[in-house]
Design a protein around this motif. Structure first.
Motif, PDB file in Angstrom:
ATOM      1  N   THR A   1       1.009  -1.196  -0.231  1.00 40.32           N
ATOM      2  CA  THR A   1      -0.272  -0.179   0.032  1.00 40.32           C
ATOM      3  C   THR A   1       1.373   1.124   0.561  1.00 40.32           C
ATOM      4  OG1 THR A   1      -2.083  -1.320   1.301  1.00 40.32           O
ATOM      5  CG2 THR A   1      -1.831   1.078   1.393  1.00 40.32           C
ATOM      6  N   THR A   2       2.103   1.521   0.857  1.00 38.87           N
ATOM      7  CA  THR A   2       2.676   2.136   1.178  1.00 38.87           C
ATOM      8  C   THR A   2       3.170   2.613  -0.555  1.00 38.87           C
ATOM      9  OG1 THR A   2       3.126   1.670   3.302  1.00 38.87           O
ATOM     10  CG2 THR A   2       4.984   3.492   1.732  1.00 38.87           C
TER      11      THR A   2
ATOM     12  N   GLN B   1       1.365   4.425  -2.962  1.00 33.71           N
ATOM     13  CA  GLN B   1       0.942   5.441  -2.897  1.00 33.71           C
ATOM     14  C   GLN B   1       2.460   6.245  -2.870  1.00 33.71           C
ATOM     15  OE1 GLN B   1      -0.579   5.486   1.412  1.00 33.71           O
ATOM     16  NE2 GLN B   1      -2.543   4.771   0.890  1.00 33.71           N
TER      17      GLN B   1
END
Length: 489
Positions: A230-231, A234
């Motif tokens: 997820t990081t 993003q």
């Protein structure tokens, strides 16, 4: 000429079907379930095989025991009615059967020859808990009586029967009678099969529980991996500040630490790139404007042309120096910016002193030198020290003293350049190490650099995991010190 009509071709776009990805959580669970299913199936199958094998061994022992008891009775038995040996096989079988107690699934039978193909049957007066007892199956009894084997297996639609017999016959004559022990194995086999089915049911429940527990555990273990994904999704060039929280000391925590370290390097690299572009655009704009303005206003007068060429060349040289300094600062973020090697500090300090003397008409002084060996990059350290010496020349006047030296103390090496100029204002002690900053008050009027010299010195010091310090000089002036850790030799 005949005309040819071309039919336009139609291109049909081909849709690419993206293969569906199976998550790591599902893969772990599927592998776990597969291994568990194979293991539990192997346990259930092995248990069934062991139970059936033990049943076969027990039936064999029981048949052997009953036939031995009958053989001993034949040799040693006494007729209670006469007190002597048995004269008739039928009487022998009747007495023996009356004295035996058989298992529920066991039949003890006596067979005697009769005029019919089917022998007469003697049995114990009790019921057998099976569908069709052997004493009612006369065809099977005839087959057993006529068989030359002493034991065997009889497979009937009603169930399997294991049997053994002992024949009673005069020497060299056909048997007159036989003792038969038969065991109906269906009930015992049904117990083993029931245990097998129970194990399968328990295994199914265990698999269901494993599915739930494995799903939860796999999700908990892979949670940091999902955070990493997820990081990473993003992250953009404009925002590299996000980091993954590190929990625990396992491999997942090590992965998070490695990912965070990679993000730190990326953030520094992008920051250096942006800073390089911003600084280059800011500092090169003025000389480019000057060059363009002079070229646009240049006339036909040879003297004016010569002066314009001189000014333009000077500005281009200044632009070249700025670009080289910026490139050097950009390289400072690379791991190969410095190449340390064993160096004698005394020899390095002397070399710097010799090179610095050519920078200006100053009273150059070689102070004490450290008689130690240090692990550093001699070219980069020389570059930094020469830059400090050049800085001292710019802020002093001819005849003023400039000291160069080195010393070793408390596990670190210090290489310094001390001048006797006006010094640095207190509010400028931190500003002067920033790019394109010279402080709010200049120490002298002869500085023509772009304000990158001390920034380069700071980058070289940090590349050696050290620092650059500004210290006051006794009697006035400024002392710049490179502080680098010493490694034990």
């Amino acid at each position: 000429m005949p005309t040819t009509t071309r039919t336009p071709t139609t291109t049909i776009p081909v849709r690419r079907t993206e293969s569906r990805r199976i998550s790591a959580r599902v893969r772990i669970l599927l592998w776990l379930l597969a291994v568990m299913a194979v293991a539990l199936g192997a346990v259930a199958t092995t248990t069934r095989s062991i139970l059936l094998r033990d049943l076969d061994h027990r039936i064999g022992r029981l048949l052997t025991q009953e036939t031995r008891e009958f053989a001993n009775f034949v040799d040693q038995g006494v007729d209670p009615a006469t007190g002597g040996r048995f004269g008739e096989p039928r009487r022998l079988l009747e007495v023996f059967l009356q004295r035996q107690y058989s298992d529920p699934d066991e039949e003890l039978l006596g067979l005697t020859r009769s005029p019919n193909p089917v022998p007469d049957v003697l049995r114990q007066p009790r019921d057998i808990p099976v569908g069709t007892p052997l004493h009612r199956d006369r065809a099977s009894l005839a087959e057993i009586f006529a068989s030359d084997a002493s034991s065997g297996t009889l497979r009937r639609p009603q169930g399997e029967v294991r049997w053994a017999k002992v024949e009673i016959a005069p020497a060299g004559a056909a048997p007159h009678a036989a003792f038969v022990v038969a065991f109906h194995a269906e009930n015992e086999r049904a117990i083993a099969e029931e245990a097998f089915r129970t194990l399968l049911a328990i295994s199914g429940v265990a698999l269901l529980m494993t599915t739930g527990i494995g799903w939860a555990v796999a999700g908990r273990i892979l949670a940091p991996v999902r955070v990493v994904r997820t990081t990473a999704a993003q992250l953009t060039e404009q925002d590299l500040t996000r980091r993954i929280p590190v929990q625990g000391r396992d491999d997942i925590a090590a992965l998070a630490e490695t990912f965070n370290a990679m993000l730190d390097r990326l953030e520094r690299a992008f920051a250096a790139q942006r800073e390089f572009v911003d600084d280059a655009g800011h500092e090169l704009r003025t000389p480019i404007t000057i060059v363009r303005g002079h070229l646009e206003l240049m006339g036909d007068d040879p003297a004016e042309r010569e002066e314009t060429v001189r000014l333009v060349t000077d500005e281009l040289d200044r632009m070249s120096r700025i670009v080289e300094d910026l490139l050097l600062l950009a390289k400072a973020e690379r791991p190969d910016f410095v190449t340390p090697e064993p160096v004698q500090l005394a020899e390095l300090t002397a070399d710097v002193y010799v090179k610095a003397r050519t920078l200006g008409d100053r009273a150059w002084v070689l102070d004490t030198v450290a008689d130690r060996e240090a692990h550093l990059d001699p070219q980069r350290i020389t570059q930094a020290m020469v830059q400090l010496a050049q800085n001292a020349v710019q802020h002093t006047v001819p005849g003023q003293r400039v000291h160069i030296g080195s010393r070793a103390r408390e596990g670190r090496a210090e290489l310094y350049v001390a001048d006797s100029g006006p010094g640095v204002q207190e509010q400028d002690t931190e500003v002067i190490f920033e790019r394109f900053r010279r402080g709010t008050a200049r120490r002298g009027a002869r500085g023509t650099g772009a304000g990158l010299g001390l920034s380069i010195v700071k980058a070289i010091a940090e590349g050696h995991r050290g620092r650059v310090e500004l210290r006051p000089t006794e009697g006035g002036g400024a002392t710049f010190v490179l502080v680098i850790g010493l490694e034990d030799q």
